[in-house]
Enzyme design. Structure first.
Site, short mmCIF file in Angstrom:
data_model
loop_
_atom_site.label_atom_id
_atom_site.label_comp_id
_atom_site.label_asym_id
_atom_site.label_seq_id
_atom_site.Cartn_x
_atom_site.Cartn_y
_atom_site.Cartn_z
N TYR A 149 -8.37 9.63 2.37
CA TYR A 149 -7.53 8.97 3.37
C TYR A 149 -7.17 10.00 4.43
O TYR A 149 -6.24 10.78 4.27
CB TYR A 149 -6.30 8.41 2.67
CG TYR A 149 -5.41 7.49 3.48
CD1 TYR A 149 -5.51 7.39 4.88
CD2 TYR A 149 -4.46 6.71 2.85
CE1 TYR A 149 -4.69 6.55 5.59
CE2 TYR A 149 -3.62 5.86 3.56
CZ TYR A 149 -3.74 5.78 4.92
OH TYR A 149 -2.91 4.95 5.63
N LYS A 179 -11.59 7.07 4.91
CA LYS A 179 -10.88 6.16 5.81
C LYS A 179 -10.27 7.02 6.91
O LYS A 179 -9.49 7.93 6.64
CB LYS A 179 -9.77 5.41 5.08
CG LYS A 179 -8.97 4.51 6.03
CD LYS A 179 -7.63 4.09 5.46
CE LYS A 179 -6.84 3.34 6.53
NZ LYS A 179 -5.45 3.02 6.11
#
Length: 318
Positions: A149, A179
């Site tokens: 992330y 991400k």
């Protein structure tokens, strides 16, 4: 000590993943309301949303205790057994020992993938630091696809994404992707074409589609999935640029109407409850419940944009 073998895994999911909100009761402690989850999952799959992210920033994951994070993960794991949606669990944002515990718990439930924030205080400053951290997480879920992330604006962890992407899969066999935002996603893709890149940024999806990106994690698809699905068709060459612009402009109009009343999660969570039959309750501190007046103004604004509104449950919180 037993040797842990991290396995190379096959990851194929592409498309939209919705970062779901965590439902709370409207009580002083903002206790979890897991009873909402089965209907939430069914609602999303009825809108053709096949991917779920639990305990992300939209889901207030770092505002939950470890046991609460496990409980909401278990509720979603049970729900998707019926809906067959892809289930991604965010495990980071806690002490490394707890992150590893959450990763092992997620793997024990057979989730489809794990997403992990970096260490948030003793921050990694180099790609090697970050890879070492993620390797320790991977050891706790050695058979589950692992994603990073990447959110430098919030975490202040800003390693060279190209260098990270170039070497991470050699050192962590079950590492599958990132991400991130579009610029850093393109850097990662250039460095390692085998990575799966999920782009964040609801108001810039059209740019990702034009760049050939195929996968997105966006808060607004909780309650506004149709234009995002249309934008995916544009990325596949099945819809015109004119139609893509129309859909992106509509997403942006709705989001601007929502977030002018407060912070991202505070406002988007209320918008979800106003525009669907899924009542999520208030956010948890340090986030704040919007004023009744702001909710009414938001409701009027969204109705003016053509969204169907049901204020009853939301106004009942006041």
């Amino acid at each position: 000590m037993a040797v842990i073998t991290i396995k190379k895994v096959n990851y194929t999911y592409k498309g939209l993943i919705v970062p779901v909100f965590t439902p709370f009761n409207n009580d002083p402690s903002r206790s979890l309301n897991v009873s909402v989850v089965p209907d939430y999952a069914k609602f999303l799959v009825s809108k053709n949303i096949q991917g779920i992210l639990v305990n992300g920033s939209t889901g207030e994951g770092t505002c939950l205790t470890i046991e609460e994070r496990k409980k909401i993960t278990e509720a979603w794991a049970a729900a998707v057994k019926e809906t067959k949606q892809h289930l991604m669990i965010q495990v980071g944002g806690a002490a490394l020992k707890d992150v590893k515990e959450l990763a092992a718990h997620a793997e024990s439930l057979g989730v489809d993938s794990i997403l992990c924030l970096p260490e948030l205080y003793f921050k990694p400053t180099t790609p090697d630091d970050l890879i070492e951290y993620l390797h320790q997480v991977a050891e706790s879920a050695p058979s589950t696809p692992l994603f990073y992330y990447d959110f430098p604006k919030a975490t202040m962890v800003n390693v060279d994404m190209g260098k990270f992407a170039a070497s991470v899969t050699d050192r962590i066999p079950n590492f599958c992707g990132v991400k991130t935002d579009l610029e850093r996603g393109l850097q990662a893709e250039r460095a390692n074409e085998n990575l799966h890149i999920f782009i964040a940024g609801d108001m810039m999806m059209i740019a990702g589609c034009a760049s050939g990106m195929q996968s997105y994690i966006m808060t607004s698809i909780n309650f506004l999935p149709e234009p995002a699905l249309e934008l995916l068709e544009y990325s596949k060459g099945n819809s015109s640029l004119e139609n893509a612009r129309k859909n992106q402009k509509f997403i942006n109009k709705v989001i601007c109407e929502v977030i002018r009343h407060g912070a991202w999660v505070e406002t988007m969570k209320i918008a979800m409850s106003l525009t669907t039959n899924i009542f999520l309750g208030p956010p948890r501190a340090p986030l704040k419940l919007l004023s009744k007046e702001n909710v009414q103004v938001m409701s009027k604004g969204l109705n003016g944009l053509g969204l169907n509104i049901n204020e009853t449950a939301v106004i009942g919180m006041y």
